[in-house]
Design an enzyme around this catalytic site. Structure first.
Site: not given
Ligand SMILES: Cc1ncc(COP(=O)(O)O)c(C=O)c1O
Length: 307
Positions: A54, A56-58, A60
Site C-alpha cells: 500500500g 503507506q506500506s511499512n 516498503a
C-alpha cells in the site's frame, strides 16, 4: 503492560514484545525479515531490492532503508496514485532514495504481480533485481519469525498462554507458529487487518514451509485468525482501533498504529474484557511497529479524540 491491565481491570499478565524497536529506520516486524532477505539478495549477487504494498506500506519503507544500508538500489510498486501526499512512510521511502512506482493495483494479488513485472523490467534492462513479495512473506522472511521465538524464549521463563499479532501477509504469524513448533501450548491469535482474504490457508502453509526450511518439527498448534477487527477494511481507521491506540498511548507511553498494531490491540482488549483470556494467563502482545503511519495526514483528528 501492568498499567494497561490495571486500567482495563484485567487479571491477566500482559507483556509486550517491542518489535516496534527493532532498530532499522523506525523499526517494525519487517526489519527481522529484511535482515535475512537482504543477506539472500547479497548472496545471489543482486543489485536492487524490489517490493511493494500500500502507499503507506511499512514493509516498503524498511526495504528502502535496508537497500540504503546494504548499498543496493530499491524500486517499490505501490498501490495508489502519483498525487498521494508525501507523508508518513511514503515520505520516508523517498528520503531513503527508493524509486516509487504507483500502480493501478488494488488487490493483494495485483500488487504481487506488479512487483514481479517491475523486477522483470529491471532484469530486461540489465539489472539484477531481488523481488520480495508483499510483506516479505517468502519462506526466508517467515523464518525470521521462527528465530524471533528463540529470542522470546531466552527472555521469558515459559511459553506464554497467548500471543497476539497483526496479520497482513500472514508471514509473521506463520513464523511464530514455526518457531513455537510441535507441542507448544501457546495460542497465537493473528488479527486479520483486511489485507488478504486467504489467511486461514496461507498461514499454516507458510508455517510448515518455514519449519521445514529451518530444520524444525512441523508446528502443531491450531491456527487462529481473528476476522472480527478489520472494520471497514485495510487501512480504514475504526473507532475501536483508535480507542486501543489512545488507551495504550495513555497508559504505557507506547505508540501503536492505525493499520496493524492498533487493530491487533483492539482484538486483544476485546478478549481480555469478554473473559476468553482467563485470570493469571500470560499474554504477549507482539508489537509489529507501524507508527510512521500515525503521521499520514488523514488520521489526525479521529485518532486523538473520543467520538
Ligand atoms: C506494522 C505492521 N504490523 C504487522 C504487519 C503484518 O505482518 P505480516 O505481513 O507478516 O502479516 C505489517 C505488514 O505489513 C506491518 O507493517
Amino acid at each position: 503492560m501492568d498499567r494497561l491491565a490495571a486500567t482495563i481491570g484485567s487479571p491477566a499478565r500482559l507483556l509486550v514484545k517491542r518489535d516496534d524497536l527493532t532498530g532499522l529506520a523506525l523499526g517494525g516486524n519487517k526489519a527481522r525479515k529484511l535482515e535475512l532477505l537482504g543477506a539472500e539478495a547479497l548472496a545471489r549477487g543482486c543489485d536492487t531490492l524490489v517490493t511493494g504494498g500500500g502507499a503507506q506500506s511499512n514493509h516498503a519503507r524498511i526495504t528502502a532503508a535496508a537497500a540504503s544500508r546494504l548499498g543496493l538500489g530499491c524500486h517499490l510498486a505501490l498501490a495508489g496514485r502519483e498525487e498521494h501526499r508525501r507523508d508518513g512512510n511514503l515520505l520516508l521511502d523517498e528520503l531513503f532514495g527508493a524509486t516509487v512506482h504507483f500502480t493501478a493495483a488494488r488487490e493483494y494479488d495485483e500488487i504481487e504481480r506488479s512487483i514481479d513485472a517491475l523486477a522483470e523490467e529491471l532484469r530486461a534492462a540489465g539489472g539484477r533485481p531481488f523481488a520480495i513479495p508483499v510483506g516479505g512473506a517468502s519462506v526466508t522472511g517467515v523464518v525470521a519469525y521462527a528465530l524471533a521465538v528463540d529470542e522470546l524464549r531466552a527472555q521469558i521463563d515459559d511459553d506464554p498462554d497467548w500471543i497476539f499479532v497483526a496479520d497482513g501477509s500472514g508471514g509473521t504469524h506463520a513464523g511464530l507458529l514455526a518457531g513455537l513448533g510441535a507441542g507448544s501450548r501457546t495460542r497465537v491469535v493473528g488479527v486479520d487487518v483486511g489485507t488478504r482474504p486467504d489467511l486461514d490457508g496461507v498461514v499454516p502453509r507458510l508455517a510448515s514451509e518455514a519449519a521445514a526450511a529451518s530444520g524444525r518439527a512441523a508446528p502443531s498448534a491450531t491456527v487462529i485468525v481473528d476476522h472480527d477487527h478489520f472494520g471497514a477494511g485495510y487501512g480504514a481507521l475504526s473507532d475501536e482501533c483508535a480507542h486501543a491506540i489512545r488507551t495504550v498511548a495513555r497508559t504505557e507511553g507506547i505508540l501503536l498504529d492505525p493499520v496493524y498494531s492498533g487493530k491487533a490491540m483492539a482484538a486483544l482488549l476485546d478478549r481480555l474484557q469478554d473473559g476468553r483470556i482467563r485470570a493469571g494467563e500470560r499474554v504477549v502482545f507482539w508489537h509489529t511497529g507501524g507508527a510512521p503511519a500515525l503521521f499520514a495526514n488523514r488520521y489526525e483528528v479521529s485518532l486523538t479524540q473520543e467520538p
